[in-house]
Design a protein around this motif. Structure first.
Motif, short mmCIF file in Angstrom:
data_model
loop_
_atom_site.label_atom_id
_atom_site.label_comp_id
_atom_site.label_asym_id
_atom_site.label_seq_id
_atom_site.Cartn_x
_atom_site.Cartn_y
_atom_site.Cartn_z
N SER A 3 18.51 53.55 8.11
CA SER A 3 18.23 53.62 9.34
C SER A 3 19.60 53.31 10.12
CB SER A 3 17.47 52.49 9.86
OG SER A 3 15.85 52.77 9.58
N GLN A 4 19.73 53.53 11.45
CA GLN A 4 20.72 53.32 12.28
C GLN A 4 20.91 51.61 12.69
OE1 GLN A 4 23.03 55.92 13.22
NE2 GLN A 4 21.76 56.93 11.71
N GLY A 5 22.12 51.13 12.79
CA GLY A 5 21.88 49.82 13.11
C GLY A 5 22.60 49.30 11.86
N THR A 6 22.66 47.78 11.73
CA THR A 6 23.16 47.19 10.70
C THR A 6 22.06 46.57 9.81
OG1 THR A 6 25.06 46.43 12.14
CG2 THR A 6 24.66 45.09 10.09
N PRO A 7 22.13 47.17 8.53
CA PRO A 7 21.10 46.74 7.41
C PRO A 7 21.41 45.29 6.87
CG PRO A 7 22.50 48.28 6.44
CD PRO A 7 22.90 48.07 7.90
N MET A 8 20.30 44.47 6.66
CA MET A 8 20.38 43.24 5.90
C MET A 8 19.45 43.07 4.84
SD MET A 8 20.27 39.54 7.28
CE MET A 8 18.26 39.26 7.27
N LEU A 9 19.93 43.00 3.80
CA LEU A 9 19.20 42.85 2.58
C LEU A 9 18.96 41.59 2.25
CD1 LEU A 9 18.00 44.79 -0.05
CD2 LEU A 9 20.23 44.26 -1.06
N LEU A 10 17.77 41.13 1.61
CA LEU A 10 17.69 39.64 1.12
C LEU A 10 18.00 39.59 -0.27
CD1 LEU A 10 16.52 36.79 1.44
CD2 LEU A 10 14.42 37.62 0.76
N ALA A 11 18.89 38.78 -0.62
CA ALA A 11 19.27 38.67 -2.21
C ALA A 11 18.20 38.54 -3.05
CB ALA A 11 20.44 37.63 -2.35
#
Length: 741
Positions: free
Chosen positions: A542-550
């Motif tokens: 997706s557009q934007g800033t992705p954040m993954l959970l470790a």
């Protein structure tokens, strides 16, 4: 020392000599700072009638001397103590003044208090919990005269030669400085990340140095993460309730030392400052930025029944927002018993001093602000995006260039402020989370809401010059289900938290795929795996800033606990030996695709109209083979769609092909396969979320796709133009994932 109270005032503890008076010193900077062959001391306690510097042995157990500060300027008590440059000092404060909770005063000279500007903390809030209260346990209106010097938290000043070199000096590693459009966040708990890693030495597991161990650095690099967003590292004090249950505030949202690192994460507690600095340098050397979760909305002193550890005994009416109707109680817009008042200049100063210290001395690259609306509330409690806090941060030359991320909600009036933060800030976008969960797991939402979140939520963020990167997109975070649990549980299972499963979110938009919790049914496991990959693809493309959970890339489960804040055990420690290797490879493949194809991370808002060069950045595609029309967006009976993205190619060494990058994302959320008629031209399959293995030929091929392509159920499939496919094949990290040529 005296205290205004109907109760007996505390007396000076036995064994402490007469109070000598220190020379005046200066009222700035706050805290302890070396100057002129000694130590300048400054403490804000505007309602106090006296302040004493108390010096302890190295362990912080025995009070050895006590000096009175004679000077007070503008509410700041200050003095100067001779101290050799090679000497260290462990100290705390005693502050006298009115004890009058009904008027908001809670001074008690029997309590040794931690300096709010301490760079290192000695001791722990544990053991004799009652003696850390400022009041009698049986009568909170009455101060407790019992002395707590041996168990109180203290500050340490280290020898001058052992003060870490600041960022920008020769010994320090330079910052990676990833652009926002290239940033991929991974939210990590420092201890949980390495505590069970088999390649990290036992003495480093769960520590600062464990996080930056080469084994973990290799993992982050393989995934393609650019920035670690660490849960709080400020020195903390666990709630008494948790300690009595044998638990702790594992997440760390109970700060008490805002400039000091948490000693429990050091292999040797007295080395915490050295180890956190070394960790940051090692992460920087590995190309990773460090964003620190900071908690300036409340403190570990909790509510009116909580302990007196620092701020409460210094300036209760200044640091905290008190209930106007009952000044003995606190406004609780945080859910943690109190909230700090940044409309007070000295409280704002403490926050700014903390931020600068962590940037300049420790070296972090940005901050995620917990319950951030609290920080921007005026004296009347109204959230103001022009608040002095925001102006001060953006105008500060040290802080202006760091990454700033807000959790844009709290429990105060008008507490939900998504999209309201000023330019220069990014924000956690929980609406992206809720939309994507409902889309894939609950069959909810139409094309319009999906596209709005996929394109970085322009309604919230496309204003005031803000870019798509301001939307920090996430599916899971520390607070809530892990990705594995999101597709394995319909209900939360928080019984181990000691609150009878009443805590945690009740509405998770999760789906157990037919079985609650673990199962051996192959069909359920296959469905769960498909959904995890589809959710990850939606997040990372997706557009934007992705954040993954470790841990999500490992398939980590917390056994249905969606509020594991107090579980410092294998529930939250990442299980590396049981990792889902194919899932980790899929995440790495997604992030390689994101890096390789600029169309997937555009720094400007999608327009859908030709630019000056005639390039159209996006076309929203109907499976029937045409652009979407007005009625298509709200059709809840037909939700499948294609997203055709184009952008100028990335500049690469030796690249002589200036054909625009083009990718086509085919999204089928339905339980049955769906046929898509593709746009004219040659399209190559490069990724399919329904493919479990990255070595499966179905993940990509040299032959163009047929004009009518069947997309599997609950799947996001990525096609590319031939030019983009050729570029992908030249990426080393992509070669073993796809046989596209």
């Amino acid at each position: 020392m005296t205290a205004t109270s109907t109760c007996r005032a505390p007396q000076r503890p036995a064994g402490v000599g007469a109070a000598e008076v220190l020379p005046a010193g200066r009222p700035w900077p706050l805290g302890a700072s070396r100057r002129d062959g000694g130590l300048n001391l400054a403490l804000w306690a505007p309602d106090a009638t006296g302040a004493w510097l108390c010096v302890f042995d190295d362990a912080g157990r025995t009070e050895q001397a006590c000096w009175r500060l004679q000077a007070c300027t503008d509410g700041v008590w200050h003095g100067w103590l001779p101290l050799d440059a090679e000497a260290s000092l462990v100290y705390g404060w005693r502050v006298d003044g009115p004890w009058d909770p009904a008027r908001g005063h809670r001074h008690n000279p029997a309590r040794v208090l931690l300096d709010p500007h301490a760079h290192e903390v000695v001791g722990a809030y544990a053991g004799d919990l009652e003696r850390s209260l400022g009041h009698l346990d049986i009568d909170p209106s009455c101060l407790d005269p019992q002395d707590n010097a041996d168990v109180a938290l203290k500050a340490r000043v280290r020898p001058q030669a052992r003060v870490p070199a600041p960022m920008g000096s020769g010994p320090r590693v330079a910052r990676p400085l990833h652009a926002w459009s290239d940033t991929v966040l991974c939210e990590v708990h420092l201890k949980g990340a390495s505590r069970l890693h088999p390649d990290v030495p036992a003495e480093l597991q769960g520590t600062y140095r464990g996080l930056s161990h080469p084994a973990l650095l290799a993992h982050w690099r393989r995934l393609g993460v650019t920035t670690l967003s660490l849960l709080p590292l400020h020195a903390r004090a666990d709630e008494a309730r948790l300690q009595r249950l044998g638990l702790s505030n594992y997440w760390g949202y109970s700060s008490i030392g805002f400039l000091a690192p948490e000693p429990r994460y050091a292999s040797q507690p007295e080395q915490a400052l050295d180890e956190v600095v070394a960790m940051v340098d090692e992460l920087h050397a590995g190309g990773l930025e460090v964003v620190l979760d900071v908690v300036f909305n409340h403190s570990a002193e909790t509510d009116e029944a909580g302990p007196t550890l620092s701020l409460r005994g210094l300036a209760n009416r200044g640091y905290y927002r008190l209930d106007p109707a009952r000044p003995s109680h606190y406004l609780n817009w945080t859910g943690c018993g109190n909230c700090l008042d940044l409309s007070q200049p000295r409280v704002l100063q403490l926050v700014l001093d903390s931020l600068r210290h962590w940037v300049q001395v420790i070296g972090v690259d940005g901050f995620r602000f917990d319950l951030a609306p609290i920080l921007g509330r005026r004296a009347d409690g109204v959230f103001d995006p022009h608040h002095a806090f925001f102006a001060a941060v953006l105008a500060d030359p040290v802080l202006a260039g760091v990454k700033l991320i807000a959790e844009p909600w709290d429990l105060g009036p008008g507490g939900y402020q998504l999209g309201s933060f000023p330019p220069g800030w990014a924000e956690w976008n929980d609406q992206f989370r809720d939309t994507m969960r409902s889309w894939w797991l609950r069959g909810a939402g139409d094309r319009g809401v999906f596209v709005h979140r996929f394109a970085a939520s322009s309604t919230q963020f496309h204003h005031s010059g803000r870019a798509p990167a301001a939307s920090v997109n996430f599916i899971t975070a520390h607070d809530g289900f892990t990705l594995r649990d999101l597709v394995s549980y319909d209900h939360k299972h928080n019984h181990l938290n000691g609150e009878h499963n009443r805590d945690g979110h009740h509405h998770n938009s999760s789906w157990n795929c037919g079985v609650e919790g673990p199962t051996v049914r192959a069909d359920v496991l296959a469905l769960r795996a498909d959904l995890q990959r589809a959710l990850l693809a939606s997040l990372l493309l997706s557009q934007g800033t992705p954040m993954l959970l470790a841990g999500d890339e490992l398939g980590h489960s917390q056994h249905g606990n969606n509020n594991a804040y107090c579980q410092d055990n294998p529930t939250t420690w990442l299980n590396w030996t049981g990792a889902d290797a194919p899932l980790g490879s899929f995440v790495a493949r997604l992030l390689t695709l994101r890096r390789a194809v600029p169309a997937l991370r555009q720094p400007r808002w999608l327009r859908g109209t030709p630019d000056a060069d005639g390039l159209v950045d996006v076309c929203w595609w109907h499976p029937q083979g045409r652009p979407l029309h007005d009625a298509d967006w709200s059709d809840r009976h037909d939700r499948a769609l294609g997203i055709w993205l184009c952008a100028p190619p990335a500049a690469e060494a030796g690249e002589d092909d200036d054909t625009p990058d083009g990718v086509l994302l085919l999204v089928n959320p339905d339980a049955q396969p769906r046929e898509f008629r593709l746009p004219d031209g040659a399209w190559h399959a490069v990724l399919c979320s329904a493919v479990a293995s990255d070595t499966d030929p179905a993940a990509g091929g040299v032959e163009p796709c047929p004009p009518l392509l069947k997309v599997p159920a609950r799947c996001l499939q990525v096609l590319s133009t031939p030019a983009t496919a050729r570029r992908l094949a030249r990426w080393p990290a992509w070669a073993h994932f796809s046989n596209v040529s």
